[in-house]
Design an enzyme around this catalytic site. Structure first.
Site, PDB file in Angstrom:
ATOM      1  N   PHE A 187      28.335  17.780   5.753  1.00 49.27           N
ATOM      2  CA  PHE A 187      29.641  18.335   6.139  1.00 49.27           C
ATOM      3  C   PHE A 187      29.642  19.861   6.182  1.00 49.27           C
ATOM      4  O   PHE A 187      30.489  20.458   6.826  1.00 49.27           O
ATOM      5  CB  PHE A 187      30.729  17.846   5.160  1.00 49.27           C
ATOM      6  CG  PHE A 187      30.763  18.627   3.860  1.00 49.27           C
ATOM      7  CD1 PHE A 187      31.467  19.824   3.774  1.00 49.27           C
ATOM      8  CD2 PHE A 187      30.066  18.193   2.737  1.00 49.27           C
ATOM      9  CE1 PHE A 187      31.471  20.560   2.587  1.00 49.27           C
ATOM     10  CE2 PHE A 187      30.068  18.915   1.561  1.00 49.27           C
ATOM     11  CZ  PHE A 187      30.772  20.104   1.480  1.00 49.27           C
TER      12      PHE A 187
ATOM     13  N   LYS B 231      24.354  11.741  14.172  1.00 47.29           N
ATOM     14  CA  LYS B 231      25.302  11.072  13.261  1.00 47.29           C
ATOM     15  C   LYS B 231      25.814  12.167  12.331  1.00 47.29           C
ATOM     16  O   LYS B 231      25.220  12.464  11.308  1.00 47.29           O
ATOM     17  CB  LYS B 231      24.574   9.973  12.487  1.00 47.29           C
ATOM     18  CG  LYS B 231      25.426   8.819  11.994  1.00 47.29           C
ATOM     19  CD  LYS B 231      26.513   9.153  11.017  1.00 47.29           C
ATOM     20  CE  LYS B 231      26.104   9.610   9.650  1.00 47.29           C
ATOM     21  NZ  LYS B 231      27.245  10.234   8.906  1.00 47.29           N
TER      22      LYS B 231
ATOM     23  N   SER C  31      22.376  15.651   0.668  1.00 48.85           N
ATOM     24  CA  SER C  31      22.033  15.737  -0.756  1.00 48.85           C
ATOM     25  C   SER C  31      20.681  15.058  -1.024  1.00 48.85           C
ATOM     26  O   SER C  31      20.221  14.222  -0.239  1.00 48.85           O
ATOM     27  CB  SER C  31      23.152  15.104  -1.585  1.00 48.85           C
ATOM     28  OG  SER C  31      23.448  13.821  -1.084  1.00 48.85           O
TER      29      SER C  31
ATOM     30  N   CYS D 286      23.920  25.322   1.082  1.00 45.39           N
ATOM     31  CA  CYS D 286      22.658  25.001   0.401  1.00 45.39           C
ATOM     32  C   CYS D 286      21.875  26.269   0.125  1.00 45.39           C
ATOM     33  O   CYS D 286      20.939  26.262  -0.657  1.00 45.39           O
ATOM     34  CB  CYS D 286      21.827  24.045   1.230  1.00 45.39           C
ATOM     35  SG  CYS D 286      21.185  24.817   2.702  1.00 45.39           S
TER      36      CYS D 286
HETATM   37  P1  NAD Z   1      25.619  13.881   1.795  1.00 41.67           P
HETATM   38  O1  NAD Z   1      24.243  13.594   1.325  1.00 41.67           O
HETATM   39  O2  NAD Z   1      26.766  13.237   1.096  1.00 41.67           O
HETATM   40  O3  NAD Z   1      25.770  13.446   3.337  1.00 41.67           O
HETATM   41  C1  NAD Z   1      24.830  13.825   4.309  1.00 41.67           C
HETATM   42  C2  NAD Z   1      24.791  12.761   5.394  1.00 41.67           C
HETATM   43  O4  NAD Z   1      24.371  11.528   4.831  1.00 41.67           O
HETATM   44  C3  NAD Z   1      26.147  12.509   6.044  1.00 41.67           C
HETATM   45  O5  NAD Z   1      25.964  12.357   7.424  1.00 41.67           O
HETATM   46  C4  NAD Z   1      26.618  11.221   5.390  1.00 41.67           C
HETATM   47  O6  NAD Z   1      27.432  10.451   6.229  1.00 41.67           O
HETATM   48  C5  NAD Z   1      25.323  10.509   5.106  1.00 41.67           C
HETATM   49  N1  NAD Z   1      25.421   9.633   3.929  1.00 41.67           N
HETATM   50  C6  NAD Z   1      26.285   9.747   2.894  1.00 41.67           C
HETATM   51  N2  NAD Z   1      26.075   8.776   1.996  1.00 41.67           N
HETATM   52  C7  NAD Z   1      25.057   8.022   2.459  1.00 41.67           C
HETATM   53  C8  NAD Z   1      24.356   6.888   1.971  1.00 41.67           C
HETATM   54  N3  NAD Z   1      24.673   6.315   0.802  1.00 41.67           N
HETATM   55  N4  NAD Z   1      23.346   6.383   2.705  1.00 41.67           N
HETATM   56  C9  NAD Z   1      22.995   6.952   3.861  1.00 41.67           C
HETATM   57  N5  NAD Z   1      23.627   8.044   4.380  1.00 41.67           N
HETATM   58  C10 NAD Z   1      24.635   8.569   3.691  1.00 41.67           C
HETATM   59  O7  NAD Z   1      25.758  15.469   1.820  1.00 41.67           O
HETATM   60  P2  NAD Z   1      27.064  16.326   2.092  1.00 41.67           P
HETATM   61  O8  NAD Z   1      27.966  16.227   0.915  1.00 41.67           O
HETATM   62  O9  NAD Z   1      27.618  16.034   3.434  1.00 41.67           O
HETATM   63  O10 NAD Z   1      26.418  17.790   2.152  1.00 41.67           O
HETATM   64  C11 NAD Z   1      26.172  18.566   1.011  1.00 41.67           C
HETATM   65  C12 NAD Z   1      24.734  18.444   0.570  1.00 41.67           C
HETATM   66  O11 NAD Z   1      23.834  18.807   1.624  1.00 41.67           O
HETATM   67  C13 NAD Z   1      24.408  19.395  -0.576  1.00 41.67           C
HETATM   68  O12 NAD Z   1      23.582  18.722  -1.489  1.00 41.67           O
HETATM   69  C14 NAD Z   1      23.654  20.527   0.108  1.00 41.67           C
HETATM   70  O13 NAD Z   1      22.777  21.251  -0.724  1.00 41.67           O
HETATM   71  C15 NAD Z   1      22.908  19.776   1.144  1.00 41.67           C
HETATM   72  N6  NAD Z   1      22.478  20.651   2.223  1.00 41.67           N
HETATM   73  C16 NAD Z   1      21.158  20.946   2.308  1.00 41.67           C
HETATM   74  C17 NAD Z   1      20.718  21.792   3.292  1.00 41.67           C
HETATM   75  C18 NAD Z   1      19.260  22.123   3.415  1.00 41.67           C
HETATM   76  O14 NAD Z   1      18.861  22.576   4.452  1.00 41.67           O
HETATM   77  N7  NAD Z   1      18.460  21.896   2.403  1.00 41.67           N
HETATM   78  C19 NAD Z   1      21.621  22.341   4.215  1.00 41.67           C
HETATM   79  C20 NAD Z   1      22.973  22.004   4.090  1.00 41.67           C
HETATM   80  C21 NAD Z   1      23.399  21.151   3.088  1.00 41.67           C
END
Ligand code: NAD
Length: 498
Positions: A149, A173, A226, A281
């Site tokens: 997000f 997605k 995450s 991040c």
């Molecule tokens: P999230 O892991 O909750 O969601 C990321 C994606 O995974 C979304 O599209 C979501 O729909 C999907 N998802 C959620 N739950 C799932 C499941 N159980 N099974 C499969 N897919 C699922 O992350 P978020 O809250 O949207 O974003 C924040 C996180 O992203 C933080 O941990 C941040 O550090 C990380 N992030 C990392 C980077 C990087 O480049 N390392 C960049 C931006 C954000």
């Protein structure tokens, strides 16, 4: 209520599952739209459209593909204000920061405009008698991206910008929390001249993600989110024969050496720790002052700096940051603050009680500052992803270096110093993927590459730059012989160059 559609084969498609994700306005706490959550069959229909479109797109010469990217960039710039407003209204970040989100994505599109040059292969003339060897990079087919997000414009563009420019079609997605801008980007790609089916947006949750990870026609999956989910995506995608790059969470440290310019450090830290409500991040949620004097002075100045911060609605031009993305996320941040207190850290500034007049139902949380945080604390080891800065004091350069190096995450790190030798040594030895030297948020420019280490990234290849091109292409190497006269040698022995 506004209904959001999937975008498949150039058309808006209503969701068929009967399941939806609420899209909030974080400023008011109200649900403003709902996004359909796709079924496996809906995902499959998008993949079939993408596979059909990919054949012609791959056969389109690279310069024509680059022209589409040029036009896309122009269209996004044309619509910048409207896109930033939508982004802010679903995410909660302030408008200037939303424009930054879009702009950083556009920089990858600018890189993709040069794709004909990057895709040129290698050639060896005369590798043997009458033998030439050359290589070419070819697209993979249908690729997919699953995005978080917190950067609903930049991260999709990191992925589809490169994947499409090299000749793939793409299924995006996006996060179900702020899905409108990704759909707008797909519409603009069509307006820019990408054929229908080249970029598709399918909304969804775990069901859609699992359908992506197991679909036989999807060749590569890029994930950002995450760490636990990144690890799951990496394992499941790889088990189904796909290339996977899966970026995860982070806990970036800022090392402050005794000779650092503290005025600059405090400004940089404030932006990097609290900007976008800490939901980056590459935020800097941990500061490591070296030496007692540096720590005391930094703490004092940081408290004063925090007092100048304005938390406001995302359209307030004077606000430094806006609300966090959701009520559950705000509660999680508050829980971490409570845990920090319970673990024995000193809560110097407590942002939990912050409320914005007139927006009492918004997902706001004030800035918090902890001192006396130590390695053994859970609140240090885990990612909070909110406007919380933790001071972890170190007595020496070596101790400061060991903190980010030994942490489970290894996305980014920064050192603040006037000493080139210390900075050079730090950059060389630290066990982290991206390093800033007097740069608090060292997100590399688009023609370099983005990727962390340890639990911040699973897989082998980074995002964007030449690494990104490698991820979305496969190499074919051709050995050609145009002999003069009779061929000598034994056809049953492995050929070697004499
Ligand atoms: P999230 O892991 O909750 O969601 C990321 C994606 O995974 C979304 O599209 C979501 O729909 C999907 N998802 C959620 N739950 C799932 C499941 N159980 N099974 C499969 N897919 C699922 O992350 P978020 O809250 O949207 O974003 C924040 C996180 O992203 C933080 O941990 C941040 O550090 C990380 N992030 C990392 C980077 C990087 O480049 N390392 C960049 C931006 C954000």
């Amino acid at each position: 209520m506004r209904a959001i559609s999937h975008f498949v084969n150039g058309q808006a498609l209503e969701g068929q599952s009967g399941r939806f994700g609420d899209v909030f306005n974080p400023n008011t706490g109200e649900v403003q739209a709902r996004a359909p959550l796709a079924t496996e069959a809906e995902l499959d229909a998008a993949v079939q459209a993408a596979a059909a479109a990919q054949v012609g797109w791959a056969a389109t010469n690279p310069q024509r593909r680059a022209r589409v990217m040029f036009e896309f960039k122009r269209l996004v710039e044309r619509d910048m204000n409207a896109l930033a407003e939508i982004l802010s209204s679903e995410h909660g970040k302030v408008i200037a920061d939303s424009k930054g989100d879009i702009q950083r994505g556009l920089e990858v599109i600018e890189f993709a405009c040069g794709i004909p040059h990057v895709l040129k292969g290698e050639y060896t003339e005369g590798a043997g008698p009458g033998i030439d060897v050359y290589s070419m990079r070819q697209p993979l087919g249908v690729c997919a991206g699953i995005t978080p997000f917190n950067f609903p414009a930049m991260i999709p563009m990191w992925m589809f910008g490169i994947a499409i420019a090299v000749g793939n079609s793409f299924i995006l997605k996006p996060s179900e929390k702020d899905p409108t801008v990704p759909v707008k980007l797909a519409e603009l790609m069509m307006e820019a001249g990408a054929p229908a089916g080249v970029l598709n947006v399918v909304h969804g949750d775990k069901t859609a993600v699992d359908a992506i990870l197991t679909h036989p026609l999807i060749r590569a999956v890029s994930f950002v989110g995450s760490s636990d989910i990144a690890h799951y995506v990496y394992q499941t995608g790889a088990a189904h024969g796909k290339r996977v790059q899966a970026m995860g969470g982070a806990k970036n440290h800022g090392i402050v050496m005794p000779d650092a310019d503290l005025d600059q450090v405090v400004k940089d830290l404030s932006g990097a720790a609290f900007g976008s409500a800490g939901e980056r991040c590459m935020a800097l949620p941990v500061v490591v002052p070296v030496g007692r004097k540096t720590g005391d002075e930094l703490r004092e100045r940081m408290v004063a700096e925090i007092e100048t911060l304005k938390v406001g609605i995302s359209t307030d031009p004077a606000a430094h940051y806006g609300p966090v993305v959701g009520a559950a996320h705000r509660a999680k941040i508050a829980d971490y603050i409570q845990l920090g207190v319970a673990e024995g850290a000193e809560l110097v500034v407590d942002g939990r009680d912050f409320a914005l007049q007139g927006f009492e139902n918004g997902f706001f949380i004030g800035p918090s500052l902890f001192d006396g945080v130590t390695k053994g604390m859970k609140t240090y080891q885990e990612e909070i992803f909110g406007p919380v800065l933790q001071i972890v004091r170190a007595e020496s350069f070596e101790e400061a270096l060991s903190l980010p190096s030994e942490h489970q995450y290894g996305n980014g790190v920064a050192i603040f110093t006037r000493n080139g030798r210390a900075a050079r040594e730090f950059a060389s030895r630290v066990n982290v993927g991206m390093v800033g030297i007097n740069v608090p948020i060292p997100v590399p420019v688009a023609y370099h590459t983005f990727g962390g280490w340890k639990r911040s990234a699973f897989g082998d290849t980074n995002q964007h730059g030449v690494e990104g091109v490698k991820f979305y292409t496969k190499v074919k190497t051709i050995t050609a012989r145009w002999p003069e006269g009779d061929h000598e040698g034994d056809a049953f022995v492995i050929p070697t160059m004499k």
